[in-house]
Design a protein around this motif. Structure first.
Motif, PDB file in Angstrom:
ATOM      1  N   SER A 208       0.829  -1.203   0.000  1.00  0.00           N
ATOM      2  CA  SER A 208       0.000   0.000   0.000  1.00  0.00           C
ATOM      3  C   SER A 208       0.865   1.255   0.000  1.00  0.00           C
ATOM      4  N   LYS A 209       0.237   2.406  -0.297  1.00  0.00           N
ATOM      5  CA  LYS A 209       0.972   3.667  -0.289  1.00  0.00           C
ATOM      6  C   LYS A 209       1.523   3.954   1.101  1.00  0.00           C
ATOM      7  N   ASP A 214       6.261   4.326   4.751  1.00  0.00           N
ATOM      8  CA  ASP A 214       7.000   3.872   5.935  1.00  0.00           C
ATOM      9  C   ASP A 214       8.321   3.217   5.551  1.00  0.00           C
ATOM     10  N   LEU A 215       8.291   2.418   4.493  1.00  0.00           N
ATOM     11  CA  LEU A 215       9.503   1.723   4.035  1.00  0.00           C
ATOM     12  C   LEU A 215      10.571   2.715   3.598  1.00  0.00           C
ATOM     13  N   ILE A 216      10.156   3.756   2.874  1.00  0.00           N
ATOM     14  CA  ILE A 216      11.103   4.781   2.438  1.00  0.00           C
ATOM     15  C   ILE A 216      11.667   5.511   3.654  1.00  0.00           C
ATOM     16  N   GLY A 217      10.813   5.788   4.627  1.00  0.00           N
ATOM     17  CA  GLY A 217      11.279   6.458   5.834  1.00  0.00           C
ATOM     18  C   GLY A 217      12.336   5.652   6.571  1.00  0.00           C
ATOM     19  N   GLN A 218      12.138   4.348   6.662  1.00  0.00           N
ATOM     20  CA  GLN A 218      13.128   3.478   7.302  1.00  0.00           C
ATOM     21  C   GLN A 218      14.443   3.488   6.532  1.00  0.00           C
ATOM     22  N   LYS A 219      14.344   3.434   5.207  1.00  0.00           N
ATOM     23  CA  LYS A 219      15.556   3.405   4.388  1.00  0.00           C
ATOM     24  C   LYS A 219      16.305   4.730   4.461  1.00  0.00           C
ATOM     25  N   MET A 220      15.590   5.836   4.587  1.00  0.00           N
ATOM     26  CA  MET A 220      16.234   7.147   4.710  1.00  0.00           C
ATOM     27  C   MET A 220      17.124   7.204   5.949  1.00  0.00           C
ATOM     28  N   GLU A 221      16.728   6.508   7.013  1.00  0.00           N
ATOM     29  CA  GLU A 221      17.520   6.503   8.248  1.00  0.00           C
ATOM     30  C   GLU A 221      18.748   5.606   8.137  1.00  0.00           C
ATOM     31  N   GLU A 222      18.707   4.636   7.212  1.00  0.00           N
ATOM     32  CA  GLU A 222      19.779   3.648   7.118  1.00  0.00           C
ATOM     33  C   GLU A 222      20.919   4.069   6.196  1.00  0.00           C
ATOM     34  N   ILE A 223      20.595   4.752   5.096  1.00  0.00           N
ATOM     35  CA  ILE A 223      21.632   5.043   4.110  1.00  0.00           C
ATOM     36  C   ILE A 223      22.285   6.391   4.389  1.00  0.00           C
ATOM     37  N   LEU A 239       4.848  10.890  -2.923  1.00  0.00           N
ATOM     38  CA  LEU A 239       3.775   9.967  -2.555  1.00  0.00           C
ATOM     39  C   LEU A 239       2.726  10.649  -1.679  1.00  0.00           C
ATOM     40  N   VAL A 240       3.202  11.497  -0.788  1.00  0.00           N
ATOM     41  CA  VAL A 240       2.292  12.187   0.146  1.00  0.00           C
ATOM     42  C   VAL A 240       1.508  13.279  -0.574  1.00  0.00           C
ATOM     43  N   GLU A 241       2.220  14.087  -1.365  1.00  0.00           N
ATOM     44  CA  GLU A 241       1.585  15.210  -2.062  1.00  0.00           C
ATOM     45  C   GLU A 241       2.248  15.394  -3.426  1.00  0.00           C
ATOM     46  N   PRO A 242       1.713  14.784  -4.483  1.00  0.00           N
ATOM     47  CA  PRO A 242       2.334  14.830  -5.815  1.00  0.00           C
ATOM     48  C   PRO A 242       2.478  16.255  -6.333  1.00  0.00           C
ATOM     49  N   ARG A 270       8.299   1.964  -9.044  1.00  0.00           N
ATOM     50  CA  ARG A 270       7.981   1.843 -10.481  1.00  0.00           C
ATOM     51  C   ARG A 270       6.624   1.159 -10.665  1.00  0.00           C
ATOM     52  N   ARG A 271       6.277   0.248  -9.770  1.00  0.00           N
ATOM     53  CA  ARG A 271       4.980  -0.434  -9.852  1.00  0.00           C
ATOM     54  C   ARG A 271       3.838   0.452  -9.376  1.00  0.00           C
ATOM     55  N   TYR A 272       4.185   1.461  -8.593  1.00  0.00           N
ATOM     56  CA  TYR A 272       3.148   2.325  -8.014  1.00  0.00           C
ATOM     57  C   TYR A 272       2.845   3.468  -8.968  1.00  0.00           C
ATOM     58  N   ALA A 273       1.567   3.702  -9.203  1.00  0.00           N
ATOM     59  CA  ALA A 273       1.156   4.791 -10.093  1.00  0.00           C
ATOM     60  C   ALA A 273       1.119   6.099  -9.318  1.00  0.00           C
ATOM     61  N   PHE A 274       2.075   6.984  -9.569  1.00  0.00           N
ATOM     62  CA  PHE A 274       2.101   8.282  -8.869  1.00  0.00           C
ATOM     63  C   PHE A 274       0.893   9.115  -9.301  1.00  0.00           C
TER      64      PHE A 274
END
Length: 274
Positions: A208-209, A214-223, A239-242, A270-274
């Motif tokens: 889901s969006k 959430d997944l992007i937020g976690q990755k932002m903290e890791e890299i 994603l939040v506000e196109p 890429r699978r998600y339609a913005f």
């Protein structure tokens, strides 16, 4: 090196040497030079570590396949598809060997379910490739072609996964592209139907969006890489506000695509339609 990544790399060496079952947490910690306590801070169990390794390997493979299928010109698509598959097998032959062996013997439901999930994603990409290349001319045989291509992938992988023989990857990709074209153009008796596919495929669990944010937020903290981090921030905002144009979004996706830690997120986006 981050401790979690160290554990994954050293355990991979042991799994390739001994297999999943024969390798203990004690052996892994000794190879890493850490305590068991440090291991369990990163992974709750050996099974969780195995799943993390499978996720890392399969996420990169699926992401690469998806990118090739969606961005390669038709006349080079089959060749690039097969070349990428076997280049990945060759590069990660130790893990591919133990994974293929363990998966054929496993009674672990979580492992089996995980592999089914990634197998389904690969099948979807293969179907997309077939429909792009051959259109309505393979309307009745396209599902058979999926299993033909998967059969090529598995069978020829044995050459360098199990027999350790030198393989000309370019020649192999060219040969299999030719074989696939011949079958697509001349095969007329299908066995695998759309109805059969529905019966054997598990339900696809779409992200889901909210989960993606959430997944992007976690990755932002890791890299730590600044370009990838800034790109993730902008993609999360999109994603939040196109507000960004498709060209800018594609550029941001390119920024993160080749980072191994971001491949899966780029695939999901890429699978998600913005």
């Amino acid at each position: 090196m981050v401790k979690k990544q160290l554990i994954m790399e050293k355990s991979l060496e042991l799994f390739a040497e001994q297999g999943f079952e024969a390798t203990s947490v004690q052996q892994i910690t000794e190879r890493c030079g850490i305590s068991k306590g440090a291991f369990y801070l990163s992974f709750k169990s050996k099974d969780e570590l195995i799943i993390a390794l499978i996720d890392q390997f399969m996420m990169q493979s699926v992401s690469d396949i998806d990118y090739i299928v969606r961005n390669t010109k038709d006349d080079q698509l089959l060749y690039e598809f097969y070349f990428a598959i076997y280049q990945s097998f060759h590069k990660h032959s130790d893990f591919a060997k133990v994974l293929m062996k363990e998966f054929s013997q496993t009674l672990n439901k979580e492992l089996f379910s995980k592999m089914q999930y990634y197998d389904q994603l690969i099948e979807k990409n293969i179907l997309l490739m077939i429909e792009r290349l051959y259109g309505n001319s393979v309307k009745h045989t396209k599902y058979d072609l999926i299993y033909t291509i998967k059969g090529f992938m598995n069978t020829y992988a044995h050459l360098f996964v199990f027999y350790n023989v030198p393989v000309d990857l370019q020649l192999l990709a060219e040969s299999l592209a030719e074989k696939t074209n011949l079958l697509a153009r001349h095969a007329t008796i299908p066995f695998v139907s759309a109805e059969l596919i529905k019966m054997i495929q598990p339900i696809d669990e779409e992200v889901s969006k909210e989960q993606l944010i959430d997944l992007i937020g976690q990755k932002m903290e890791e890299i730590e890489e600044p370009i990838e981090k800034e790109s993730l921030i902008l993609l999360r905002q999109q994603l939040v506000e196109p507000s960004l144009s498709p060209a800018i979004v594609n550029g941001l996706l390119e920024n993160i695509r080749n980072n191994p830690d971001c491949k899966w997120i780029s695939y999901l986006l890429r699978r998600y339609a913005f």
